[in-house]
Design an enzyme around this catalytic site. Structure first.
Site, PDB file in Angstrom:
ATOM      1  N   PRO A   1      34.621  34.118  52.352  1.00 39.85           N
ATOM      2  CA  PRO A   1      34.105  35.764  52.639  1.00 39.85           C
ATOM      3  C   PRO A   1      34.825  36.278  52.701  1.00 39.85           C
ATOM      4  CG  PRO A   1      32.437  33.436  53.567  1.00 39.85           C
ATOM      5  CD  PRO A   1      33.658  32.887  53.424  1.00 39.85           C
ATOM      6  N   GLU A   2      34.879  37.241  51.696  1.00 42.44           N
ATOM      7  CA  GLU A   2      36.384  38.720  52.570  1.00 42.44           C
ATOM      8  C   GLU A   2      34.652  39.818  52.998  1.00 42.44           C
ATOM      9  OE1 GLU A   2      39.390  38.097  53.160  1.00 42.44           O
ATOM     10  OE2 GLU A   2      39.520  36.190  52.446  1.00 42.44           O
TER      11      GLU A   2
END
Length: 272
Positions: A2-3
């Site tokens: 997840p960014e």
């Protein structure tokens, strides 16, 4: 992993269920995350009201009456809103019960995430104090990036992925932004003109905003707080497209390794 767009999508998804409500209890099934979950955390957060749900870089910040609950999704973590606590899975490590009947469930197969607590200013926290500006904020602009790049011989891709320079520009988004700006990923950061830096800043903001509108990029692990995937993967220009034709010039997309990460680019559109 997840960014920033995925974490921001998660924040927006859980916010209506949490903000202004009270944590009735917390259940910790496994404390051995990237950093151990504090022993007394369940007692600390019980009956505290969540006044705000914010994000700093990839950290979710639950502002409570007496401090801040800090949560990081790690490499493969998810935070979902559930209507009950049934069907507990092997990797469901933490449940946060809200007084409105909902449960926030933190799932993390690789255990690289974190659930921490601080009563101090989060800007001084050891995990946050060193971070650069948010990429969508006004502080992140061409003047700032050009000044930071002066004299640097390292490649531009690693430079914009450095969280001390700017937060949240992960590998996928760095690849895409450099393509839009027409900058070769191996070019030295200090050799890029201010005008080109302005194009790069705008490209970074554009790519991240597009990803936010699409709900993030689902390549393997990421799911939004409602369990549904993000759809930005359908808009990728270069990432994951090795040997496929460039969408601009039809030349084959190239792939090299930089700092153990795959870098995708078009030799024709991104010249050194």
């Amino acid at each position: 992993m997840p960014e920033l767009p995925e974490v921001e999508t998660t924040r927006r998804g859980i916010q209506p269920y949490v903000e202004g409500n009270t944590i009735s209890k917390m259940v910790v099934r496994h404390r051995g995350l990237r950093w151990p979950v504090p022993e007394q955390l369940e007692a600390i957060v019980k009956d505290q009201r969540v006044t705000k749900v914010e994000r700093r870089a990839k950290y979710l910040l639950f502002r409570c009456d007496k401090g801040t609950l800090i949560l990081h999704l790690g490499m493969s973590g998810r935070l979902r809103v559930l209507d009950n606590d049934h069907n507990i899975g092997k990797h469901d490590h933490v449940d946060i019960y809200i007084n409105n009947g909902h449960v926030l469930r933190f799932t993390d197969p690789r255990r690289f995430g974190a659930v921490l607590w601080t009563e101090a200013d989060t800007d001084t926290h050891q995990l946050i104090a060193h971070l650069g500006p948010e990429p969508l904020a006004d502080l992140f602009n061409a003047d700032y990036l050009y000044q930071k790049a002066k004299g640097r011989s390292g490649n531009i891709k690693s430079f914009i992925m450095n969280g001390e320079i700017v937060v949240g520009v992960g590998n996928i988004y760095a690849n895409e932004a450099l393509f839009l700006a027409g900058i070769h990923p191996a070019k030295a950061a200090g050799k890029i003109s201010k005008a080109k830096m302005a194009e790069l800043v705008e490209a970074i903001k554009l790519v991240l905003n597009r990803a936010l509108l699409a709900g993030g990029t689902t390549l393997r692990d990421f799911r939004k707080s409602d369990g549904k995937p993000g759809y930005f993967a359908q808009e990728l220009n270069v990432y994951g497209r090795e040997n496929e034709p460039c969408l601009r010039c039809q030349a084959p997309i190239n792939c090299i390794r930089q700092a153990q990460r795959a870098t995708y680019f078009c030799k024709q559109c991104q010249r050194r």
